[in-house]
Write a protein that holds these residues in place. Structure first.
Motif, mmCIF file in Angstrom:
data_model
loop_
_atom_site.group_PDB
_atom_site.id
_atom_site.type_symbol
_atom_site.label_atom_id
_atom_site.label_comp_id
_atom_site.label_asym_id
_atom_site.label_seq_id
_atom_site.Cartn_x
_atom_site.Cartn_y
_atom_site.Cartn_z
ATOM 1 N N GLY A 128 0.996 -1.126 -0.052
ATOM 2 C CA GLY A 128 0.086 0.004 -0.034
ATOM 3 C C GLY A 128 0.875 1.426 0.069
ATOM 4 O O GLY A 128 0.737 2.254 -0.693
ATOM 5 N N HIS A 129 1.833 1.194 0.681
ATOM 6 C CA HIS A 129 2.905 2.381 0.989
ATOM 7 C C HIS A 129 3.488 2.632 -0.567
ATOM 8 O O HIS A 129 3.536 3.714 -1.016
ATOM 9 C CB HIS A 129 3.718 2.394 1.968
ATOM 10 N N ASP A 130 4.053 1.437 -1.286
ATOM 11 C CA ASP A 130 4.502 1.538 -2.289
ATOM 12 C C ASP A 130 3.630 1.897 -3.734
ATOM 13 O O ASP A 130 3.901 2.651 -4.388
ATOM 14 C CB ASP A 130 5.071 0.341 -2.844
ATOM 15 N N LEU A 131 2.487 1.618 -3.646
ATOM 16 C CA LEU A 131 1.340 2.113 -4.422
ATOM 17 C C LEU A 131 1.222 3.695 -4.251
ATOM 18 O O LEU A 131 1.107 4.238 -5.382
ATOM 19 C CB LEU A 131 0.054 1.283 -4.316
ATOM 20 N N LYS A 132 0.945 4.000 -3.286
ATOM 21 C CA LYS A 132 1.043 5.536 -2.751
ATOM 22 C C LYS A 132 2.060 6.257 -3.664
ATOM 23 O O LYS A 132 1.737 7.223 -4.235
ATOM 24 C CB LYS A 132 0.645 6.051 -1.378
ATOM 25 N N LYS A 133 3.086 5.860 -3.374
ATOM 26 C CA LYS A 133 4.508 6.740 -3.827
ATOM 27 C C LYS A 133 4.364 6.600 -5.382
ATOM 28 O O LYS A 133 4.742 7.456 -5.758
ATOM 29 C CB LYS A 133 5.535 6.006 -2.845
ATOM 30 N N SER A 134 4.304 5.247 -5.810
ATOM 31 C CA SER A 134 4.480 5.249 -7.009
ATOM 32 C C SER A 134 3.506 5.928 -8.083
ATOM 33 O O SER A 134 3.641 6.453 -9.047
ATOM 34 C CB SER A 134 4.325 3.700 -7.662
ATOM 35 N N VAL A 135 2.050 5.979 -7.434
ATOM 36 C CA VAL A 135 1.015 6.699 -8.200
ATOM 37 C C VAL A 135 1.320 8.148 -8.394
ATOM 38 O O VAL A 135 1.312 8.821 -9.235
ATOM 39 C CB VAL A 135 -0.218 6.511 -7.592
ATOM 40 N N SER A 136 1.937 8.669 -7.199
ATOM 41 C CA SER A 136 2.575 10.044 -7.083
ATOM 42 C C SER A 136 3.423 10.402 -8.040
ATOM 43 O O SER A 136 3.650 11.450 -8.857
ATOM 44 C CB SER A 136 3.028 10.426 -5.692
ATOM 45 N N GLU A 137 4.368 9.516 -8.231
ATOM 46 C CA GLU A 137 5.632 9.791 -9.045
ATOM 47 C C GLU A 137 5.095 9.390 -10.448
ATOM 48 O O GLU A 137 5.609 10.209 -11.377
ATOM 49 C CB GLU A 137 6.705 8.554 -8.802
ATOM 50 N N TYR B 181 1.870 -7.500 0.509
ATOM 51 C CA TYR B 181 0.587 -7.394 0.355
ATOM 52 C C TYR B 181 -0.666 -7.391 1.319
ATOM 53 O O TYR B 181 -1.550 -6.925 1.313
ATOM 54 C CB TYR B 181 0.231 -8.050 -1.010
ATOM 55 N N LEU B 182 -0.368 -8.421 2.333
ATOM 56 C CA LEU B 182 -1.615 -8.605 3.205
ATOM 57 C C LEU B 182 -1.368 -7.806 4.560
ATOM 58 O O LEU B 182 -0.145 -8.160 5.230
ATOM 59 C CB LEU B 182 -1.667 -9.941 3.459
ATOM 60 N N PRO B 183 -1.914 -6.974 5.273
ATOM 61 C CA PRO B 183 -1.675 -6.374 6.625
ATOM 62 C C PRO B 183 -1.942 -7.243 7.519
ATOM 63 O O PRO B 183 -2.661 -8.342 7.245
ATOM 64 C CB PRO B 183 -2.745 -5.591 6.458
ATOM 65 N N PRO B 184 -1.204 -7.225 8.579
ATOM 66 C CA PRO B 184 -1.477 -8.086 9.690
ATOM 67 C C PRO B 184 -3.191 -8.311 10.036
ATOM 68 O O PRO B 184 -3.530 -9.686 10.351
ATOM 69 C CB PRO B 184 -0.743 -7.287 10.940
ATOM 70 N N GLY B 185 -3.889 -7.252 10.190
ATOM 71 C CA GLY B 185 -5.258 -7.536 10.223
ATOM 72 C C GLY B 185 -6.002 -8.328 9.630
ATOM 73 O O GLY B 185 -6.846 -9.124 9.798
ATOM 74 N N ALA B 186 -5.635 -8.262 8.245
ATOM 75 C CA ALA B 186 -6.334 -9.034 7.042
ATOM 76 C C ALA B 186 -5.835 -10.379 7.335
ATOM 77 O O ALA B 186 -6.697 -11.253 7.109
ATOM 78 C CB ALA B 186 -5.684 -8.556 5.783
ATOM 79 N N LYS B 187 -4.478 -10.719 7.689
ATOM 80 C CA LYS B 187 -4.110 -12.254 7.971
ATOM 81 C C LYS B 187 -5.144 -12.768 9.196
ATOM 82 O O LYS B 187 -5.716 -13.886 9.025
ATOM 83 C CB LYS B 187 -2.678 -12.190 8.572
ATOM 84 N N ARG B 188 -5.222 -11.660 10.040
ATOM 85 C CA ARG B 188 -6.226 -12.431 11.259
ATOM 86 C C ARG B 188 -7.438 -12.327 10.603
ATOM 87 O O ARG B 188 -8.260 -13.632 11.074
ATOM 88 C CB ARG B 188 -6.321 -11.226 12.325
ATOM 89 N N LEU B 189 -8.044 -11.563 9.801
ATOM 90 C CA LEU B 189 -9.396 -11.699 9.245
ATOM 91 C C LEU B 189 -9.572 -13.237 8.415
ATOM 92 O O LEU B 189 -10.798 -13.687 8.472
ATOM 93 C CB LEU B 189 -9.774 -10.478 8.424
ATOM 94 N N GLN B 190 -8.286 -13.404 7.709
ATOM 95 C CA GLN B 190 -8.714 -14.804 7.119
ATOM 96 C C GLN B 190 -8.928 -16.079 7.877
ATOM 97 O O GLN B 190 -9.379 -17.008 7.442
ATOM 98 C CB GLN B 190 -7.248 -15.232 6.270
ATOM 99 N N LYS B 191 -8.499 -15.619 9.374
ATOM 100 C CA LYS B 191 -8.918 -17.056 10.204
ATOM 101 C C LYS B 191 -9.854 -16.884 11.060
ATOM 102 O O LYS B 191 -10.136 -17.902 11.709
ATOM 103 C CB LYS B 191 -7.121 -17.099 11.177
ATOM 104 N N ILE B 192 -10.463 -15.818 10.976
ATOM 105 C CA ILE B 192 -11.619 -15.541 11.944
ATOM 106 C C ILE B 192 -12.553 -16.517 12.068
ATOM 107 O O ILE B 192 -13.247 -16.900 13.199
ATOM 108 C CB ILE B 192 -12.123 -14.104 11.876
ATOM 109 N N GLU B 193 -13.077 -17.119 10.938
ATOM 110 C CA GLU B 193 -14.184 -17.995 10.715
ATOM 111 C C GLU B 193 -13.827 -19.430 11.210
ATOM 112 O O GLU B 193 -14.674 -20.287 11.545
ATOM 113 C CB GLU B 193 -14.851 -18.082 9.362
ATOM 114 N N SER B 194 -12.430 -19.681 11.370
ATOM 115 C CA SER B 194 -12.003 -21.203 12.023
ATOM 116 C C SER B 194 -11.913 -20.901 13.674
ATOM 117 O O SER B 194 -11.890 -22.189 14.266
ATOM 118 C CB SER B 194 -10.723 -21.292 11.517
#
Length: 570
Positions: free
Chosen positions: A253-262, A322-335
């Protein structure tokens, strides 16, 4: 201006139509009578301008183009889309336009005439379409060469310029249609479809390439916004990217922001861009083996006015990228499962609860305390706490505030804490709607605490036969689930009410009384005063002193009741 020996043939309607037939020419014609000699030049200038305007109106079209390049396979593993809408009262080029003017001094008439050959217009706009097809094909070929050498960034740059050719193709086709050239050969419809399909296939190959980069995706999005939507890059503010618009970020996400600006700084924009002040917000989501990336331009009213999408393969990327820590947690939440040692409890409302809520969080992240919450469905209260690192928990509720007899409570994941997001995040609401979240239900059987009353309500030193304030209190407290007893030894709470009404004066048949009152709520277990309030000189009027006194009692009674109810609900 001197008269000619003979007027031009085009000044006569029949000859003009014969010389410039509608099937071969577009024409505009204006004339004016009683033109004075000193006005000739100005009038002729105006007539020629009007003739040109009439001709232009016969062909000018409001062009509304939709340029779409979308690629999708039916396994939903890939998606790339770009769409733009451009409105323009077209600046048509009238190739081969001729103008003539004539003044007849004897008749004092002035004429203006404009004409253009349909064939010259056909040659020009058919050529525009042909040139666009050639440029698209060249871009595809160049892109294929770059991609074969392992350079998806140059491959993307070579092919993406084709997006800016869509308005040119649309203008050419629409103009030819107005001129009457509607065949596939004239409009090159089949040829355009074939080259666009080939272009879309190449875009898919770029996006699916294991060497596809953030820079290439950023270039595509930036180019689409500047050329597809004709935005002014000096008016764009890149706010950042987040996973599924959640606010969660990662190194990508940080790289995308920087690259789009450039990329916005490097790309040349159109000559007359839109002047909107816009914020750019980006997001990405995972769809199978593909990362779908979106960039939206949002105005001051919060409305999305432009959006650009791209994609890239994720198999060559580290998940942490590409996957934030919170998103990793979200992937496991239903188990995850939440198990309680007991699911039924009892207690007295508004009093300390002795029972411990014990349980275990299963299939969670090893060695990590899990944010949990107890949610009371009946009262809406939420209490947050953490499990131990091994997932076990033991929690004691301070007290149940609602006195409803049967209450449902849930132990569940605290999403804001679990995903490390703000409580008011709209993403949390979306997760709640879209996913089955782990929780465990409890049933609480609640008894209302017993209240005893000590009451002294009097008027001018005489005790009231029927108290006024006490019934008001009992009515509201019974609704809350409290019980009443005359035996102080059984009571958890004592409410003491002392109220005295006294006569005031009278004026024009109105009598006034004043009420002084105090209310004390005592915790019988500790002797502590929960509430101690006094009210002095509460005034009301009536037809006599008794009426005035009763109304004063009622007024202060309403105030006391609200105060007691509020305090016991805290």
């Amino acid at each position: 201006m001197g008269a000619r020996a003979q007027a031009p043939q085009w000044t006569e309607d029949s000859k003009r139509q014969s010389l410039y037939p509608n099937d071969k020419f577009l024409t505009g014609y204006y004339w004016e009578e009683n033109v004075k000699k000193k006005e000739v030049e100005d009038v002729l200038y105006q007539l020629v301008a009007q003739a040109k305007s009439e001709l232009l109106e016969s062909i000018t079209v409001d062009i509304k183009t939709e340029s779409n390049s979308a690629v999708a396979d039916y396994g939903d593993e890939f998606y790339e889309s770009f769409s733009s809408k451009t409105n323009s009262s077209s600046g048509l080029k009238l190739i081969g336009l001729q103008v003539e003017k004539y003044y007849d001094p004897q008749a004092k008439k002035a004429y203006g005439f404009a004409y253009v050959s349909r064939q010259s217009l056909y040659d020009h706009y058919h050529g525009l379409i042909r040139d666009a097809i050639r440029e698209l094909s060249q871009g595809i070929s160049t892109s294929e060469i770059y991609l074969s050498t392992g350079d998806p960034e140059l491959a993307m740059e070579a092919i993406i310029h084709g997006d800016s050719l869509s308005p040119q193709i649309a203008l050419g086709q629409k103009t030819l249609e107005v001129l009457g050239y509607r065949s596939d050969m004239d409009q090159k419809t089949t040829e355009i479809a074939e080259v666009q399909a080939k272009r879309q296939t190449q875009l898919k190959k770029i996006h699916s390439s294991p060497k596809m980069t953030v820079n290439a995706a950023a270039f595509q999005k930036a180019y689409n916004l500047l050329h597809g939507f004709e935005l002014d890059k000096s008016k764009l503010e890149v706010q950042g990217f987040s996973y599924e618009g959640s606010g969660m970020n990662s190194p990508m996400g940080h790289d995308l922001k920087k690259s789009v600006s450039e990329q916005l700084g490097k790309i040349e924009q159109v000559k007359e861009p839109r002047k909107d002040e816009l914020d750019l917000h980006g997001s990405w989501r995972i769809n199978g083996d593909i990362i779908e990336i979106t960039l939206e331009a949002i105005n001051a009213e919060g409305k999305t006015v432009a959006a650009s999408k791209s994609a890239m393969a994720k198999q060559h990327l580290e998940e942490d990228y590409y996957l934030p820590p919170g998103a990793k947690r979200l992937q496991k939440i239903e188990s995850i499962e939440i198990k309680l040692s007991s699911s039924e409890f009892s207690g007295i409302c508004q009093k300390p609860i002795l029972a411990q809520i014990k349980g275990l969080v299963l299939n969670s992240i090893p060695g990590t305390a899990i944010p949990l919450q107890i949610r009371n469905v009946t009262s809406g209260e939420v209490i947050k706490f953490l499990s131990n690192d091994n997932g076990s928990f033991s929690f004691k509720i301070d007290k149940i505030r609602s006195c409803k007899a049967t209450q449902i409570l849930f132990v569940e994941i605290d999403l804001a804490g679990y995903l490390q997001l703000d409580e008011n995040s709209s993403f949390i609401e979306r997760v709640i709607k879209e996913r089955k979240l782990p929780s465990s239900r409890m049933i609480w059987n609640i008894a209302g605490p017993k209240i005893t009353f000590q009451v002294n309500e009097s008027q001018n030193g005489v005790a009231l036969g029927v108290p006024i304030i006490t019934p008001l209190l009992k009515e509201e407290l019974s609704k809350m689930g409290f019980n009443f007893t005359s035996n102080a030894a059984e009571a958890e709470l004592m409410i003491t009410v002392n109220a005295r009404a006294r006569n005031g004066g009278n004026m024009q048949s109105f009598y006034f009384s004043y009420c002084d009152a105090e209310v004390i709520v005592t915790d019988m277990a500790t002797g502590a005063e929960i509430l101690n309030e006094a009210y002095n000189g509460v005034k009301d009027a009536g037809g006599n002193f008794d009426q005035a006194g009763m109304k004063a009692f009622k007024k202060v009674g309403d105030t006391i009741t609200k105060k007691v109810v509020t305090r016991l609900n805290e």
